[in-house]
Write a protein that holds these residues in place. Sequence first.
Motif, PDB file in Angstrom:
ATOM      1  N   ARG A  13       1.830 -23.915 -37.887  1.00 10.64           N
ATOM      2  CA  ARG A  13       0.709 -23.525 -38.752  1.00 10.64           C
ATOM      3  C   ARG A  13      -0.027 -24.772 -39.197  1.00 10.64           C
ATOM      4  O   ARG A  13       0.351 -25.422 -40.160  1.00 10.64           O
ATOM      5  N   SER A  14      -1.076 -25.094 -38.462  1.00  9.84           N
ATOM      6  CA  SER A  14      -1.899 -26.243 -38.840  1.00  9.84           C
ATOM      7  C   SER A  14      -3.361 -25.870 -38.620  1.00  9.84           C
ATOM      8  O   SER A  14      -3.677 -24.924 -37.898  1.00  9.84           O
ATOM      9  N   GLU A  15      -4.220 -26.623 -39.243  1.00 11.07           N
ATOM     10  CA  GLU A  15      -5.643 -26.343 -39.175  1.00 11.07           C
ATOM     11  C   GLU A  15      -6.135 -26.384 -37.724  1.00 11.07           C
ATOM     12  O   GLU A  15      -5.935 -27.364 -37.012  1.00 11.07           O
ATOM     13  N   GLY A  16      -6.735 -25.294 -37.284  1.00  7.31           N
ATOM     14  CA  GLY A  16      -7.304 -25.225 -35.945  1.00  7.31           C
ATOM     15  C   GLY A  16      -6.331 -24.863 -34.840  1.00  7.31           C
ATOM     16  O   GLY A  16      -6.748 -24.727 -33.685  1.00  7.31           O
ATOM     17  N   ALA A  17      -5.053 -24.710 -35.138  1.00  2.00           N
ATOM     18  CA  ALA A  17      -4.050 -24.439 -34.099  1.00  2.00           C
ATOM     19  C   ALA A  17      -4.327 -23.135 -33.355  1.00  2.00           C
ATOM     20  O   ALA A  17      -4.272 -23.084 -32.119  1.00  2.00           O
ATOM     21  N   ILE A  22      -6.450 -20.058 -28.529  1.00  2.00           N
ATOM     22  CA  ILE A  22      -7.373 -19.070 -27.964  1.00  2.00           C
ATOM     23  C   ILE A  22      -8.378 -19.749 -27.028  1.00  2.00           C
ATOM     24  O   ILE A  22      -8.687 -19.227 -25.950  1.00  2.00           O
ATOM     25  N   GLY A  23      -8.862 -20.917 -27.401  1.00  2.00           N
ATOM     26  CA  GLY A  23      -9.793 -21.647 -26.547  1.00  2.00           C
ATOM     27  C   GLY A  23      -9.177 -22.008 -25.203  1.00  2.00           C
ATOM     28  O   GLY A  23      -9.822 -21.898 -24.149  1.00  2.00           O
ATOM     29  N   GLN A  26      -8.998 -18.874 -22.989  1.00  2.00           N
ATOM     30  CA  GLN A  26     -10.303 -18.512 -22.426  1.00  2.00           C
ATOM     31  C   GLN A  26     -10.761 -19.507 -21.363  1.00  2.00           C
ATOM     32  O   GLN A  26     -11.285 -19.114 -20.328  1.00  2.00           O
ATOM     33  N   ARG A  27     -10.570 -20.794 -21.603  1.00  2.00           N
ATOM     34  CA  ARG A  27     -11.000 -21.805 -20.627  1.00  2.00           C
ATOM     35  C   ARG A  27     -10.221 -21.729 -19.329  1.00  2.00           C
ATOM     36  O   ARG A  27     -10.701 -22.157 -18.283  1.00  2.00           O
ATOM     37  N   ARG A  28      -9.031 -21.180 -19.369  1.00  2.00           N
ATOM     38  CA  ARG A  28      -8.208 -21.050 -18.162  1.00  2.00           C
ATOM     39  C   ARG A  28      -8.477 -19.748 -17.402  1.00  2.00           C
ATOM     40  O   ARG A  28      -7.790 -19.413 -16.466  1.00  2.00           O
ATOM     41  N   GLY A  29      -9.496 -19.004 -17.835  1.00  2.00           N
ATOM     42  CA  GLY A  29      -9.911 -17.822 -17.093  1.00  2.00           C
ATOM     43  C   GLY A  29      -9.196 -16.536 -17.466  1.00  2.00           C
ATOM     44  O   GLY A  29      -9.183 -15.586 -16.688  1.00  2.00           O
ATOM     45  N   PHE A  30      -8.618 -16.494 -18.647  1.00  2.00           N
ATOM     46  CA  PHE A  30      -7.950 -15.296 -19.137  1.00  2.00           C
ATOM     47  C   PHE A  30      -8.768 -14.710 -20.281  1.00  2.00           C
ATOM     48  O   PHE A  30      -9.313 -15.448 -21.099  1.00  2.00           O
ATOM     49  N   VAL A  64      -0.558 -23.930 -22.031  1.00  2.00           N
ATOM     50  CA  VAL A  64      -0.273 -23.656 -23.444  1.00  2.00           C
ATOM     51  C   VAL A  64       0.891 -24.519 -23.928  1.00  2.00           C
ATOM     52  O   VAL A  64       0.864 -25.041 -25.044  1.00  2.00           O
ATOM     53  N   GLU A  65       1.894 -24.711 -23.082  1.00  2.00           N
ATOM     54  CA  GLU A  65       3.043 -25.532 -23.466  1.00  2.00           C
ATOM     55  C   GLU A  65       2.639 -26.964 -23.816  1.00  2.00           C
ATOM     56  O   GLU A  65       3.318 -27.630 -24.590  1.00  2.00           O
ATOM     57  N   LYS A  66       1.532 -27.439 -23.264  1.00  2.00           N
ATOM     58  CA  LYS A  66       1.071 -28.803 -23.498  1.00  2.00           C
ATOM     59  C   LYS A  66       0.323 -28.978 -24.824  1.00  2.00           C
ATOM     60  O   LYS A  66       0.115 -30.108 -25.259  1.00  2.00           O
TER      61      LYS A  66
END
Length: 89
Positions: A13-17, A22-23, A26-30, A64-66
Amino acid sequence: MIRQQSMRVLLRRSEGALLRLIGTVQRRGFEVTDIATHAQDHDSWLVMLKVESNRELRLLERQVEKLYDVIELIEEAPRFEHPALAAYA
C-alpha cells in the motif's frame, strides 16, 4: 481467441501502487474487466483482477512481478466472505 483470465496480486500500500499495476496491465495488451481489493493489513492489499486478452497470462505475470510495489503473485485464491470478492475465489 480472446479469453478471460484471473490474477491475484499482493500489493504494498503505497502512493500510486494500484495505478502502476493497472497501467502495466493495460500497456501489456490486457483489458481489465473487473477489479477488487481487500486490505490484508495496514501495509498491503490483495488485488484481484479479471482481464481479457488473446495473450498468455504468464506474459503479464512476469511484468507484474517486476513492479516495485508487488510483494507476490498468489496462485491459489483464498475464500472471501464479502460477496463482491467471492467471484475471485
